[in-house]
Design a protein around this motif. Structure first.
Motif, PDB file in Angstrom:
ATOM      1  N   ALA A   1      -9.433   4.291   2.969  1.00 41.84           N
ATOM      2  CA  ALA A   1      -8.098   4.856   3.162  1.00 41.84           C
ATOM      3  C   ALA A   1      -7.080   3.933   2.505  1.00 41.84           C
ATOM      4  O   ALA A   1      -6.820   2.831   2.994  1.00 41.84           O
ATOM      5  CB  ALA A   1      -7.801   5.021   4.645  1.00 41.84           C
ATOM      6  N   LEU A   2      -6.501   4.373   1.392  1.00 40.15           N
ATOM      7  CA  LEU A   2      -5.626   3.516   0.601  1.00 40.15           C
ATOM      8  C   LEU A   2      -4.348   4.243   0.196  1.00 40.15           C
ATOM      9  O   LEU A   2      -4.364   5.445  -0.077  1.00 40.15           O
ATOM     10  CB  LEU A   2      -6.338   3.046  -0.666  1.00 40.15           C
ATOM     11  N   THR A   3      -3.260   3.477   0.132  1.00 41.39           N
ATOM     12  CA  THR A   3      -2.008   3.963  -0.444  1.00 41.39           C
ATOM     13  C   THR A   3      -1.853   3.344  -1.824  1.00 41.39           C
ATOM     14  O   THR A   3      -1.962   2.120  -1.978  1.00 41.39           O
ATOM     15  CB  THR A   3      -0.809   3.578   0.434  1.00 41.39           C
ATOM     16  N   VAL A   4      -1.612   4.184  -2.817  1.00 35.53           N
ATOM     17  CA  VAL A   4      -1.480   3.725  -4.200  1.00 35.53           C
ATOM     18  C   VAL A   4      -0.003   3.737  -4.583  1.00 35.53           C
ATOM     19  O   VAL A   4       0.682   4.755  -4.433  1.00 35.53           O
ATOM     20  CB  VAL A   4      -2.280   4.625  -5.156  1.00 35.53           C
ATOM     21  N   ASP A   5       0.494   2.612  -5.078  1.00 38.00           N
ATOM     22  CA  ASP A   5       1.891   2.467  -5.480  1.00 38.00           C
ATOM     23  C   ASP A   5       1.958   2.326  -7.002  1.00 38.00           C
ATOM     24  O   ASP A   5       1.762   1.233  -7.534  1.00 38.00           O
ATOM     25  CB  ASP A   5       2.496   1.243  -4.801  1.00 38.00           C
ATOM     26  N   PRO A   6       2.226   3.419  -7.721  1.00 39.79           N
ATOM     27  CA  PRO A   6       2.244   3.353  -9.186  1.00 39.79           C
ATOM     28  C   PRO A   6       3.349   2.458  -9.737  1.00 39.79           C
ATOM     29  O   PRO A   6       3.176   1.837 -10.788  1.00 39.79           O
ATOM     30  CB  PRO A   6       2.476   4.807  -9.603  1.00 39.79           C
ATOM     31  N   GLU A   7       4.475   2.374  -9.034  1.00 39.14           N
ATOM     32  CA  GLU A   7       5.595   1.577  -9.540  1.00 39.14           C
ATOM     33  C   GLU A   7       5.252   0.086  -9.582  1.00 39.14           C
ATOM     34  O   GLU A   7       5.535  -0.607 -10.565  1.00 39.14           O
ATOM     35  CB  GLU A   7       6.833   1.801  -8.674  1.00 39.14           C
ATOM     36  N   HIS A   8       4.629  -0.398  -8.516  1.00 35.22           N
ATOM     37  CA  HIS A   8       4.287  -1.817  -8.444  1.00 35.22           C
ATOM     38  C   HIS A   8       2.828  -2.098  -8.821  1.00 35.22           C
ATOM     39  O   HIS A   8       2.404  -3.257  -8.827  1.00 35.22           O
ATOM     40  CB  HIS A   8       4.566  -2.340  -7.034  1.00 35.22           C
ATOM     41  N   LYS A   9       2.058  -1.029  -9.091  1.00 33.16           N
ATOM     42  CA  LYS A   9       0.650  -1.140  -9.485  1.00 33.16           C
ATOM     43  C   LYS A   9      -0.163  -1.885  -8.426  1.00 33.16           C
ATOM     44  O   LYS A   9      -0.908  -2.827  -8.731  1.00 33.16           O
ATOM     45  CB  LYS A   9       0.517  -1.811 -10.852  1.00 33.16           C
TER      46      LYS A   9
END
Length: 212
Positions: free
Chosen positions: A42-50
């Motif tokens: 279960a993961l949250t992916v943050d494209p802005e901060h990679k």
């Protein structure tokens, strides 16, 4: 046909940082006593901060009692907390290995491990030949993310017994949260998509033995 538990996301820019890791090899004694049954990632992916952040749950069966559980996880992540059967325990994370230690022996039988972690994953220098994350954009400018780990193994994404001799017999659940408007593609069946104000969470599930 063999299936791979891999992850393809939609999200931003490529830099060079090959992992130089190898999956498999000689099975460690601490891992030989573990029979992996199921993973929940279960993961949250943050494209802005990679970055990624979340937890992995590992259902396993121990063949003998042990005070130590050994998992593989790339050193780039920060492990925040670890639980064994619901109880917080001590751990050491170094050189791509996660040593989980309990004050008393864990009895043989069913065990549930939960690892909370996060950080900046390594970037694939030459995907798909090199493992890691790819952060780029599609032809219309939308964010696009992919994970390749066939050579380096699942430790690039989640804590695991990263060895081809032991695949999770009962499959895996991938629960991935991304900014709203992006789509997560994963293995198995799409169980659910839940939306909040600014995010969407995709739940992909497999019920069969699957390669890490």
């Amino acid at each position: 046909m063999r299936y791979c538990l891999s992850l393809i996301l939609l999200a931003s820019i490529l830099t060079s940082s090959a992992q130089n890791l190898i999956s498999g090899g000689k099975l460690k004694p601490e891992q030989a006593i573990m029979d992996i049954r199921h993973y929940t990632v279960a993961l949250t992916v943050d494209p802005e901060h990679k970055t990624i952040k979340g937890y992995t749950e590992i259902d396993l069966i121990l063949s003998t009692p042990t005070p130590t559980i050994l998992l593989d996880l790339v050193h780039l992540y920060t492990v925040e907390k670890v639980w064994v059967n619901g109880k917080a325990v001590s751990f050491k994370h170094s050189e791509d290995l996660l040593y989980i230690n309990t004050s008393t022996e864990i009895p043989a039988g069913k065990v549930l491990i939960k690892v909370q972690y996060g950080g900046t994953p390594g970037v694939a220098a030459r995907p798909p030949w090199d493992g890691g994350f790819t952060w780029t954009k599609d032809s219309t400018g939308n964010p696009w993310i992919a994970v390749t780990d066939e050579g380096e193994g699942s430790k690039l994404l989640f804590p695991s017994k990263d060895h081809p001799s032991d695949e999770p017999n009962e499959g895996a659940d991938l629960i991935i949260t991304v900014p709203k408007g992006l789509v997560v593609a994963g293995p198995g069946l799409l169980v659910n998509v839940s939306n909040k104000k600014n995010t969407a969470t995709y739940h992909w599930k497999t019920n069969y033995t699957i390669n890490n």
